[in-house]
Design a protein around this motif. Structure first.
Motif, PDB file in Angstrom:
ATOM      1  N   VAL A 157       0.860  -1.183   0.000  1.00 60.65           N
ATOM      2  CA  VAL A 157       0.000   0.000   0.000  1.00 60.65           C
ATOM      3  C   VAL A 157       0.894   1.231   0.000  1.00 60.65           C
ATOM      4  O   VAL A 157       1.869   1.304   0.755  1.00 60.65           O
ATOM      5  N   ASP A 158       0.588   2.181  -0.853  1.00 61.78           N
ATOM      6  CA  ASP A 158       1.305   3.465  -0.855  1.00 61.78           C
ATOM      7  C   ASP A 158       0.705   4.301   0.279  1.00 61.78           C
ATOM      8  O   ASP A 158      -0.175   5.126   0.076  1.00 61.78           O
ATOM      9  N   THR A 159       1.191   4.057   1.488  1.00 56.40           N
ATOM     10  CA  THR A 159       0.593   4.665   2.685  1.00 56.40           C
ATOM     11  C   THR A 159       0.645   6.188   2.672  1.00 56.40           C
ATOM     12  O   THR A 159      -0.200   6.838   3.273  1.00 56.40           O
ATOM     13  N   GLU A 160       1.630   6.749   1.978  1.00 58.14           N
ATOM     14  CA  GLU A 160       1.744   8.207   1.914  1.00 58.14           C
ATOM     15  C   GLU A 160       0.610   8.842   1.102  1.00 58.14           C
ATOM     16  O   GLU A 160       0.319  10.024   1.259  1.00 58.14           O
ATOM     17  N   GLN A 161      -0.010   8.059   0.223  1.00 55.73           N
ATOM     18  CA  GLN A 161      -1.040   8.593  -0.662  1.00 55.73           C
ATOM     19  C   GLN A 161      -2.452   8.118  -0.322  1.00 55.73           C
ATOM     20  O   GLN A 161      -3.392   8.420  -1.059  1.00 55.73           O
ATOM     21  N   GLY A 204     -17.324   7.675   4.805  1.00 54.20           N
ATOM     22  CA  GLY A 204     -16.281   6.969   5.542  1.00 54.20           C
ATOM     23  C   GLY A 204     -15.289   6.268   4.627  1.00 54.20           C
ATOM     24  O   GLY A 204     -14.321   5.676   5.090  1.00 54.20           O
ATOM     25  N   LEU A 205     -15.542   6.349   3.315  1.00 55.65           N
ATOM     26  CA  LEU A 205     -14.676   5.683   2.340  1.00 55.65           C
ATOM     27  C   LEU A 205     -13.622   6.650   1.819  1.00 55.65           C
ATOM     28  O   LEU A 205     -13.814   7.860   1.851  1.00 55.65           O
ATOM     29  N   TYR A 206     -12.535   6.101   1.321  1.00 55.62           N
ATOM     30  CA  TYR A 206     -11.442   6.935   0.829  1.00 55.62           C
ATOM     31  C   TYR A 206     -10.624   6.184  -0.207  1.00 55.62           C
ATOM     32  O   TYR A 206     -10.886   5.022  -0.505  1.00 55.62           O
ATOM     33  N   ARG A 207      -9.638   6.851  -0.734  1.00 49.79           N
ATOM     34  CA  ARG A 207      -8.773   6.359  -1.810  1.00 49.79           C
ATOM     35  C   ARG A 207      -7.614   5.564  -1.220  1.00 49.79           C
ATOM     36  O   ARG A 207      -6.945   6.026  -0.289  1.00 49.79           O
ATOM     37  N   ILE A 208      -7.365   4.368  -1.807  1.00 51.00           N
ATOM     38  CA  ILE A 208      -6.248   3.531  -1.363  1.00 51.00           C
ATOM     39  C   ILE A 208      -5.430   3.111  -2.581  1.00 51.00           C
ATOM     40  O   ILE A 208      -5.886   2.314  -3.393  1.00 51.00           O
ATOM     41  N   PRO A 209      -4.225   3.667  -2.744  1.00 46.85           N
ATOM     42  CA  PRO A 209      -3.363   3.236  -3.847  1.00 46.85           C
ATOM     43  C   PRO A 209      -2.509   2.033  -3.427  1.00 46.85           C
ATOM     44  O   PRO A 209      -1.890   2.040  -2.357  1.00 46.85           O
ATOM     45  N   LEU A 210      -2.526   1.018  -4.262  1.00 45.57           N
ATOM     46  CA  LEU A 210      -1.731  -0.186  -4.030  1.00 45.57           C
ATOM     47  C   LEU A 210      -0.592  -0.221  -5.028  1.00 45.57           C
ATOM     48  O   LEU A 210      -0.803  -0.029  -6.232  1.00 45.57           O
ATOM     49  N   LEU A 211       0.596  -0.455  -4.543  1.00 48.69           N
ATOM     50  CA  LEU A 211       1.788  -0.481  -5.393  1.00 48.69           C
ATOM     51  C   LEU A 211       1.905  -1.802  -6.134  1.00 48.69           C
ATOM     52  O   LEU A 211       1.668  -2.871  -5.567  1.00 48.69           O
ATOM     53  N   LEU A 212       2.296  -1.708  -7.388  1.00 52.00           N
ATOM     54  CA  LEU A 212       2.604  -2.872  -8.200  1.00 52.00           C
ATOM     55  C   LEU A 212       4.112  -2.949  -8.378  1.00 52.00           C
ATOM     56  O   LEU A 212       4.811  -1.946  -8.228  1.00 52.00           O
ATOM     57  N   ASN A 213       4.620  -4.109  -8.729  1.00 51.92           N
ATOM     58  CA  ASN A 213       6.058  -4.263  -8.926  1.00 51.92           C
ATOM     59  C   ASN A 213       6.557  -3.565 -10.192  1.00 51.92           C
ATOM     60  O   ASN A 213       7.751  -3.348 -10.351  1.00 51.92           O
ATOM     61  N   ARG A 214       5.616  -3.188 -11.080  1.00 54.06           N
ATOM     62  CA  ARG A 214       5.992  -2.502 -12.309  1.00 54.06           C
ATOM     63  C   ARG A 214       4.751  -1.922 -12.966  1.00 54.06           C
ATOM     64  O   ARG A 214       3.633  -2.212 -12.563  1.00 54.06           O
ATOM     65  N   VAL A 215       4.947  -1.099 -13.965  1.00 55.26           N
ATOM     66  CA  VAL A 215       3.834  -0.598 -14.764  1.00 55.26           C
ATOM     67  C   VAL A 215       3.361  -1.769 -15.625  1.00 55.26           C
ATOM     68  O   VAL A 215       4.165  -2.370 -16.348  1.00 55.26           O
ATOM     69  N   PRO A 216       2.089  -2.122 -15.543  1.00 59.16           N
ATOM     70  CA  PRO A 216       1.600  -3.254 -16.337  1.00 59.16           C
ATOM     71  C   PRO A 216       1.603  -2.947 -17.831  1.00 59.16           C
ATOM     72  O   PRO A 216       1.538  -1.784 -18.239  1.00 59.16           O
TER      73      PRO A 216
END
Length: 144
Positions: A13-17, A30-42
């Protein structure tokens, strides 16, 4: 750095974002945005098919919400969830979707490569036939 042949993987998880909930009493606040990091650009085909795969995953829970996930560069973004929902429900679905897309993309890229190789072979054969035929042609006046 991941290679272009390496499967796409969720790495964290990109916790900073991670966004913050509005919590203003309105529905969904109560919902929000959660960016998840991938090992590369697909690969493009992977990203282009992600929304359909997320909206109709191979398996999901009653908490699944189509339309909240997208690919943005080297991230999958859930826009309208919570970190608890990610942990309890969405992560397993995301893993299945990533696995499915990796399998489909691998097959798609293999098929594209096979078509390109066949087209290249056909072009080479055409050029060979043109050269051979051109060598047999006689353009002199006394040739019949």
């Amino acid at each position: 750095m991941a290679s272009d042949d390496e499967p796409v993987r969720l790495v964290g998880v990109d916790t900073e974002q991670v966004g913050r909930p509005r919590n203003d009493g309105r529905r969904g606040s109560g919902l929000y945005r959660i960016p998840l990091l991938l090992n590369r650009v697909p690969p493009t085909v992977w990203s282009e098919n992600f929304a359909d795969a997320w909206n109709s995953p191979p398996a999901w829970t009653s908490m699944h919400r189509p339309g909240i996930a997208s690919v943005q560069g080297d991230r999958i973004v859930l826009d309208g969830s919570t970190i608890d929902e990610l942990e309890r429900y969405h992560l397993q679905t995301l893993k299945l979707v990533v696995q499915q897309l990796n399998k489909r993309t691998k097959q798609h890229l293999r098929t594209e490569r096979e078509h390109a190789e066949a087209a290249e072979a056909a072009a080479a054969e055409h050029e060979r036939q043109v050269r051979e035929t051109a060598q047999r042609l006689r353009f002199g006046e006394d040739d019949s």
